[in-house]
Design a protein around this motif. Structure first.
Motif, PDB file in Angstrom:
ATOM      1  N   ILE A 413       1.076  -1.398   0.062  1.00 51.87           N
ATOM      2  CA  ILE A 413      -0.300   0.228  -0.406  1.00 51.87           C
ATOM      3  C   ILE A 413       0.721   0.950  -0.342  1.00 51.87           C
ATOM      4  CG2 ILE A 413      -2.285   1.369   1.319  1.00 51.87           C
ATOM      5  CD1 ILE A 413      -2.690  -1.547   2.825  1.00 51.87           C
ATOM      6  N   LEU A 414       1.113   2.418  -0.982  1.00 54.39           N
ATOM      7  CA  LEU A 414       1.578   3.150  -1.257  1.00 54.39           C
ATOM      8  C   LEU A 414       0.788   4.681   0.111  1.00 54.39           C
ATOM      9  CD1 LEU A 414       2.989   2.361  -4.861  1.00 54.39           C
ATOM     10  CD2 LEU A 414       4.014   1.548  -2.376  1.00 54.39           C
ATOM     11  N   GLY A 415      -0.380   4.573  -0.584  1.00 53.25           N
ATOM     12  CA  GLY A 415      -0.960   5.588  -0.033  1.00 53.25           C
ATOM     13  C   GLY A 415      -2.648   5.639   0.059  1.00 53.25           C
ATOM     14  N   PHE A 416      -3.647   6.821   0.518  1.00 48.69           N
ATOM     15  CA  PHE A 416      -4.523   6.082   1.015  1.00 48.69           C
ATOM     16  C   PHE A 416      -5.221   7.830   1.015  1.00 48.69           C
ATOM     17  CE2 PHE A 416      -8.154   6.353   4.187  1.00 48.69           C
ATOM     18  CZ  PHE A 416      -9.227   5.738   3.829  1.00 48.69           C
ATOM     19  N   THR A 417      -6.391   8.012   1.080  1.00 42.45           N
ATOM     20  CA  THR A 417      -7.343   9.035   1.184  1.00 42.45           C
ATOM     21  C   THR A 417      -8.351   8.969   0.612  1.00 42.45           C
ATOM     22  OG1 THR A 417      -5.495  10.580  -0.451  1.00 42.45           O
ATOM     23  CG2 THR A 417      -6.869  11.911   0.211  1.00 42.45           C
ATOM     24  N   ALA A 418      -8.938   9.853   1.936  1.00 45.20           N
ATOM     25  CA  ALA A 418     -10.287   9.640   2.446  1.00 45.20           C
ATOM     26  C   ALA A 418     -10.781  11.028   2.638  1.00 45.20           C
ATOM     27  CB  ALA A 418     -10.860   8.697   3.232  1.00 45.20           C
ATOM     28  N   LEU A 419     -12.228  11.219   1.458  1.00 41.42           N
ATOM     29  CA  LEU A 419     -13.062  12.047   1.764  1.00 41.42           C
ATOM     30  C   LEU A 419     -14.566  11.744   2.434  1.00 41.42           C
ATOM     31  CD1 LEU A 419     -13.295  15.621   2.303  1.00 41.42           C
ATOM     32  CD2 LEU A 419     -13.885  15.517  -0.494  1.00 41.42           C
ATOM     33  N   GLY A 420     -14.426  12.582   4.173  1.00 42.84           N
ATOM     34  CA  GLY A 420     -15.653  11.705   4.118  1.00 42.84           C
ATOM     35  C   GLY A 420     -15.967  11.972   5.711  1.00 42.84           C
ATOM     36  N   PRO A 421     -17.291  11.580   6.267  1.00 40.28           N
ATOM     37  CA  PRO A 421     -17.977  11.399   7.363  1.00 40.28           C
ATOM     38  C   PRO A 421     -16.563  10.634   8.220  1.00 40.28           C
ATOM     39  CG  PRO A 421     -19.368  10.038   6.432  1.00 40.28           C
ATOM     40  CD  PRO A 421     -18.677  10.313   5.185  1.00 40.28           C
ATOM     41  N   ARG A 422     -15.894  11.343   9.364  1.00 40.72           N
ATOM     42  CA  ARG A 422     -15.297  10.446  10.460  1.00 40.72           C
ATOM     43  C   ARG A 422     -14.140  10.146   9.907  1.00 40.72           C
ATOM     44  NH1 ARG A 422     -20.259   7.558  13.345  1.00 40.72           N
ATOM     45  NH2 ARG A 422     -21.373   9.453  13.945  1.00 40.72           N
TER      46      ARG A 422
END
Length: 468
Positions: A413-422
């Motif tokens: 896994i190189l990277g992770f992004t999340a735009l969301g609640p909590r």
């Protein structure tokens, strides 16, 4: 010569996250330590930054949610308007509780708190101008520079004279601005923009770059800006401010150029949120021979050692990323080094997760798409709308998305992004997998409780394309 009782194992100039933990920990282990603090007891985080700002943001969230559901008939509408005095009082009550907690930790650990301004007068000697008057000379085997940073106010004609708000004054507002202008479209600027807009103020964000959140991927920046625009925040990008007229709190006007055209905006209040400056002046660093970088930060190595043996620098003043959780890791690095750990921590290749506390939250760790492309790193991408994280449907909060980057060569896994609640709560499980080198299938194969936000990670990592 210093009196024997004034000699310590460790002294921290500044009581921020790393400095206070170093002193607490060594004192609890039987070492004599002292923290010198001029103003913010416990550092900026519990007083004027992280926790107070999230307190204000939560108040705005409560108001926004109540208004949202009042329109559905689920809740009865409350009277219009917001009492900023009550918002401020709720924040102050929280800060008082945090200060009580800090006092308890100092007392339990045995670390001494000295109130005053400390400066180096030699490699092992600190002179303190005591808050209640007088001076004190203290010596130590180890000295930690933990003086933090402050808001940068550029030398734009009229800007300083306009007496703009920084985050310090913003968090003490007892009145709602009619129109708040925020100079700077970075992370704190966006958090404050959404919160004060939800309280009912008009908000204009003025940014010198062509893009808001310039370090983020285009899809991330665009999506978040669109969310804030829908709530009524106005954005003006590619603006070069050449002059400021008026006084914040009364009437203030920004004058400049935008893409070669004349630009002007007038508001009631001005908040400066355009970066930070290290607090490295008036600390006696030059007298002790401590070197600085070209940006004015204390120059440190991977163990946070300065150019002078026995002197360390931590947190913002040392150029560490401006997050409390990174400062806490700075503490662990110095702790391990002082404890002669056989495999001490260092700043080399450490994880730097972060969360932007807008609604929805923006959370990230590792490589972004743009960073991977710039570095020529081949990757596989999975991207899912936040509606695929089924818990969001129960919260009427399906706006946003999450994406994961996995190495094209292997399954790391190189990277992770999340735009969301909590979204920030999704980071630890991904970080853990990354930190121990687990393949992405370790997440896609988990059995995760339904319906939780983390359940969406199974779907996200299950959508990674196969190797070609």
């Amino acid at each position: 010569m210093s009196h024997p009782s004034e000699h310590y194992d460790t002294i921290s100039i500044g009581s921020g996250e790393a400095g206070k933990y170093i002193c607490w920990t060594r004192s609890s282990a039987g070492k004599k330590t002292a923290t010198i603090e001029e103003k913010w007891y416990g550092g900026s985080c519990p007083n004027i930054a992280c926790l107070p700002s999230k307190n204000i943001i939560y108040s705005a969230d409560v108001l926004h949610t109540s208004q949202k559901y009042a329109s559905t008939g689920l809740l009865k509408a409350s009277p219009a308007g917001i009492d900023m005095g009550l918002v401020r009082e709720r924040k102050r009550d929280m800060v008082k509780g945090l200060m009580d907690m800090h006092e308890g930790v100092y007392e339990k650990s045995g670390a001494e708190m000295v109130h005053g301004h400390g400066k180096l007068v030699g490699p092992k000697t600190v002179e303190v101008d005591l808050k209640d008057g007088g001076k004190r000379i203290m010596t130590a085997d180890n000295i930690v520079i933990c003086t933090g940073s402050r808001a940068r106010i550029d030398d734009v004609p009229g800007l300083k004279e306009a007496k703009p708000l920084t985050h310090v004054e913003f968090l003490e507002l007892d009145e709602l601005p009619t129109h708040l202008i925020i100079l700077g479209g970075g992370y704190s600027g966006l958090e404050f923009a959404q919160a004060i807009r939800r309280f009912g103020a008009a908000v204009t964000v003025v940014e010198r770059n062509s893009k808001i959140l310039k370090a983020e991927d285009e899809d991330v920046s665009t999506a978040l800006v669109d969310i804030l625009k829908e709530e009524g925040v106005t954005f003006s990008t590619s603006v070069s401010v050449t002059k400021v007229v008026g006084t914040s709190g009364q009437s203030v006007t920004l004058i400049g150029k935008q893409n070669g055209q004349a630009f002007e905006v007038t508001g009631s209040h001005l908040l400066v949120a355009g970066g930070r400056v290290p607090n490295t002046e008036n600390c006696g660093l030059g007298v002790a021979g401590v070197e600085l970088t070209s940006s004015g930060h204390v120059k440190v190595d991977e163990y946070l050692r300065t150019s002078v043996p026995g002197i360390f620098a931590v947190g913002d003043c040392a150029g560490s990323p401006h997050f409390t959780h990174v400062a806490f890791d700075d503490f662990r690095i110095v702790r391990d080094y002082l404890n002669d750990n056989s495999s001490p921590r260092s700043t080399v290749n450490r994880q730097l997760p972060y969360t932007l506390y807008t609604d929805p939250e923006l959370a990230h760790v590792g490589l972004s798409e743009s960073a991977a492309q710039k570095a020529g790193i081949q990757y596989r991408l999975a991207k899912l709308p936040m509606a695929a994280f089924l818990r969001t449907r129960t919260m009427d909060a399906t706006t946003g998305f999450a994406k994961a980057l996995v190495s094209a060569a292997d399954d790391a896994i190189l990277g992770f992004t999340a735009l969301g609640p909590r979204a920030g709560e999704l980071l630890p499980v991904v970080q853990l997998a990354m930190s121990v080198g687990l393949p992405y299938m370790s997440l896609s194969g988990l059995i995760i409780t339904h319906p939780t936000m983390s359940e969406g990670l199974v779907s996200l990592f299950g959508a990674i394309p196969p190797k070609t």
